[in-house]
Design a protein around this motif. Structure first.
Motif, PDB file in Angstrom:
ATOM      1  N   PRO A 107       0.913  -1.210   0.028  1.00 29.62           N
ATOM      2  CA  PRO A 107      -0.049  -0.077  -0.034  1.00 29.62           C
ATOM      3  C   PRO A 107       0.776   1.158  -0.039  1.00 29.62           C
ATOM      4  N   VAL A 108       0.603   2.129  -1.062  1.00 24.89           N
ATOM      5  CA  VAL A 108       1.425   3.378  -1.223  1.00 24.89           C
ATOM      6  C   VAL A 108       1.379   4.258   0.114  1.00 24.89           C
ATOM      7  N   ALA A 109       0.196   4.346   0.752  1.00 27.79           N
ATOM      8  CA  ALA A 109       0.215   5.197   1.940  1.00 27.79           C
ATOM      9  C   ALA A 109       1.326   4.495   3.137  1.00 27.79           C
ATOM     10  N   TRP A 110       1.478   3.399   3.172  1.00 29.39           N
ATOM     11  CA  TRP A 110       2.284   2.708   4.174  1.00 29.39           C
ATOM     12  C   TRP A 110       3.826   3.048   3.904  1.00 29.39           C
ATOM     13  N   LEU A 111       4.236   3.215   2.640  1.00 32.66           N
ATOM     14  CA  LEU A 111       5.571   3.415   2.352  1.00 32.66           C
ATOM     15  C   LEU A 111       6.626   4.289   3.228  1.00 32.66           C
ATOM     16  N   PRO A 112       6.130   5.536   3.466  1.00 35.05           N
ATOM     17  CA  PRO A 112       6.746   6.379   4.331  1.00 35.05           C
ATOM     18  C   PRO A 112       7.024   5.946   5.696  1.00 35.05           C
ATOM     19  N   LEU A 113       5.857   5.383   6.450  1.00 34.91           N
ATOM     20  CA  LEU A 113       5.940   4.705   7.849  1.00 34.91           C
ATOM     21  C   LEU A 113       7.310   3.556   7.524  1.00 34.91           C
ATOM     22  N   LEU A 114       6.875   2.610   6.831  1.00 36.11           N
ATOM     23  CA  LEU A 114       7.785   1.432   6.469  1.00 36.11           C
ATOM     24  C   LEU A 114       9.149   1.664   6.362  1.00 36.11           C
ATOM     25  N   ASP A 115       9.367   2.938   5.363  1.00 40.73           N
ATOM     26  CA  ASP A 115      10.931   3.473   5.411  1.00 40.73           C
ATOM     27  C   ASP A 115      11.597   3.673   6.436  1.00 40.73           C
ATOM     28  N   VAL A 116      10.874   4.570   7.381  1.00 41.87           N
ATOM     29  CA  VAL A 116      11.368   5.067   8.430  1.00 41.87           C
ATOM     30  C   VAL A 116      11.729   3.810   9.531  1.00 41.87           C
ATOM     31  N   VAL A 117      10.730   2.929   9.832  1.00 37.19           N
ATOM     32  CA  VAL A 117      11.015   1.830  10.759  1.00 37.19           C
ATOM     33  C   VAL A 117      12.078   0.918  10.339  1.00 37.19           C
ATOM     34  N   TYR A 118      12.114   0.822   8.998  1.00 38.87           N
ATOM     35  CA  TYR A 118      13.031  -0.304   8.241  1.00 38.87           C
ATOM     36  C   TYR A 118      14.476   0.169   8.415  1.00 38.87           C
ATOM     37  N   PHE A 119      14.910   1.507   8.452  1.00 37.67           N
ATOM     38  CA  PHE A 119      16.193   2.051   8.220  1.00 37.67           C
ATOM     39  C   PHE A 119      16.773   2.055   9.606  1.00 37.67           C
ATOM     40  N   PHE A 120      15.762   2.358  10.834  1.00 38.29           N
ATOM     41  CA  PHE A 120      16.070   2.263  11.759  1.00 38.29           C
ATOM     42  C   PHE A 120      16.483   0.966  12.673  1.00 38.29           C
ATOM     43  N   TYR A 121      15.626   0.013  11.977  1.00 46.30           N
ATOM     44  CA  TYR A 121      15.876  -1.257  12.434  1.00 46.30           C
ATOM     45  C   TYR A 121      16.997  -1.987  11.621  1.00 46.30           C
ATOM     46  N   TYR A 122      17.325  -1.541  10.723  1.00 49.38           N
ATOM     47  CA  TYR A 122      18.712  -1.967   9.957  1.00 49.38           C
ATOM     48  C   TYR A 122      19.857  -1.413  10.794  1.00 49.38           C
ATOM     49  N   LEU A 123      19.759   0.012  11.185  1.00 47.13           N
ATOM     50  CA  LEU A 123      20.948   0.389  12.138  1.00 47.13           C
ATOM     51  C   LEU A 123      21.098  -0.523  13.298  1.00 47.13           C
ATOM     52  N   ALA A 124      19.749  -0.764  13.913  1.00 46.35           N
ATOM     53  CA  ALA A 124      19.924  -1.548  15.296  1.00 46.35           C
ATOM     54  C   ALA A 124      20.387  -3.092  14.760  1.00 46.35           C
ATOM     55  N   LEU A 125      20.108  -3.692  13.700  1.00 50.32           N
ATOM     56  CA  LEU A 125      20.849  -4.709  13.432  1.00 50.32           C
ATOM     57  C   LEU A 125      22.431  -4.761  13.146  1.00 50.32           C
ATOM     58  N   GLY A 126      22.707  -3.641  12.540  1.00 49.91           N
ATOM     59  CA  GLY A 126      24.269  -3.408  12.401  1.00 49.91           C
ATOM     60  C   GLY A 126      24.848  -3.397  13.594  1.00 49.91           C
ATOM     61  N   ILE A 127      24.324  -2.555  14.566  1.00 51.32           N
ATOM     62  CA  ILE A 127      24.926  -2.363  15.910  1.00 51.32           C
ATOM     63  C   ILE A 127      24.946  -3.834  16.969  1.00 51.32           C
TER      64      ILE A 127
END
Length: 374
Positions: free
Chosen positions: A343-363
């Motif tokens: 759903p296009v409306a979900w993309l901005p929220l998913l984008d924010v959560v994903y990149f901070f989740y990725y940062l947490a994984l890297g740490i």
């Protein structure tokens, strides 16, 4: 009087420009590329389909009948590699071999100490394969169509040595499922579009094909046989180093489909295994991926800094609008191209959560490097 902007705003602008470069050079051109003409079936050859399984009986009961229904005129064999299973995998596959001569079983009873179990099992399966063209998937996947084998082997007729496919996750209710599918779409956008631009760096073992000659040229998994992960992405790294010709097969008929993790902890463990191989990538690949991830994280960190400090509201809003529209449009088009729509409306929220989740994984990987294999 000249207008002065905060240095943080210039960092925000730089992060947006970097993201627009990836969108304009990689993602959108790849999403809009015309479909490749179908290869002549007269150039097709038989294929060995390899599935490595460890205690996957329930999944195999779903997968193997679908593999046997594949429509591929030159013929194929299915090699099930039973990797130390304690369930009834052996009995089930043995029964199938009595009715289907193109089903074969390779049993692994023990793994030599220090070697990756899956890579060792795959090596034995590849040695047993009768055909030059090899196609790989996992036990918890299913082919999206009956044309999967046919689509995934077409590029071999165009002189490819290795073919990268796409593997999606089935849509289910809930935010976690949407996030996993977003991560899969974004990862697919990167490795498929980079390879399309001549910079292959990874593939997914759920949908990957290469030739026996390619496996021999790269010396199999020898360079990373002791690393738990990387039977797919590190193999692609080695293939690229050895000058193997890499093709991309992104048509929906060539996809495989999996069931996504149902808990955050299960997905966390899965992603830790996947990301752990990244340290072995070529420097140019790590730089390219790191720039993309870093630009997105910089975008969000500088936004937060601007919101809670000097209020450059107008340029902040303009940069946010440009970035959101461009990135959202690119992800939506890639979703249509790969038939993996969110759903296009979900993309901005998913984008924010994903990149901070990725940062947490890297740490997490930096602090706790111990990984376990099933």
């Amino acid at each position: 009087m000249p207008i002065s902007f905060s240095p943080v705003l210039w960092l925000l602008a730089a992060s947006v420009l970097i993201q627009l470069y990836y969108v304009g050079y990689y993602f959108l051109p790849f999403a809009r590329r015309p479909e490749a003409a179908a290869a002549d079936d007269s150039a097709a050859g038989p294929v060995s389909v390899l599935v490595c399984a460890h205690n996957e009986l329930a999944n195999l009961r779903r997968l193997l009948p679908l593999l046997l229904q594949q429509e591929y005129r030159p013929g194929f064999e299915v090699i099930l590699i039973d990797d130390r299973s304690g369930d009834d995998t052996y009995l089930y596959v043995q029964q199938l071999t009595q009715y289907y001569p193109n089903v074969r079983l390779v049993s692994v009873h023990r793994t030599p100490e220090g070697l990756s179990p899956k890579k060792y099992a795959l090596t034995l399966g590849i040695r047993a394969a009768r055909h030059e063209r090899l196609l790989f998937t996992d036990a918890d996947c299913i082919p999206a169509t009956r044309q999967w084998i046919r689509e995934m082997q077409q590029d071999f007729a165009r002189s490819a040595d290795l073919v990268l496919g796409y593997s999606a996750y089935a849509p289910e209710p809930g935010f976690l499922n949407k996030l996993i599918r977003f991560e899969t779409l974004l990862t697919g956008a990167q490795y498929l579009s980079f390879a399309w631009r001549g910079k292959p760096y990874m593939g997914v073992g759920r949908n990957l094909a290469y030739t026996q000659a390619c496996f021999r040229t790269t010396k199999g998994f020898a360079s990373h046989i002791r690393s738990l992960g990387g039977d797919d992405d590190l193999f692609v790294q080695d293939a690229a180093r050895h000058g193997q010709r890499v093709a991309v097969q992104a048509e929906p008929a060539a996809h495989t489909l999996s069931e996504a993790a149902h808990t955050w902890s299960a997905w966390w463990r899965q992603k830790r295994r996947h990301l752990s191989a990244g340290k072995s990538y070529r420097f140019a690949d790590r730089w390219r991926i790191g720039n993309f991830i870093g630009a997105n994280l910089l975008f969000y960190f500088t936004t937060a800094a601007l919101l809670f400090s000097r209020p450059d509201w107008v340029p902040l809003a303009v940069l946010w609008g440009v970035r959101t529209v461009a990135v959202g449009a690119a992800y939506a088009q890639i979703g249509r191209r790969l038939d993996d729509r969110l759903p296009v409306a979900w993309l901005p929220l998913l984008d924010v959560v994903y990149f901070f989740y990725y940062l947490a994984l890297g740490i997490s990987l930096f602090l706790y490097r111990n990984l376990r294999w099933k």
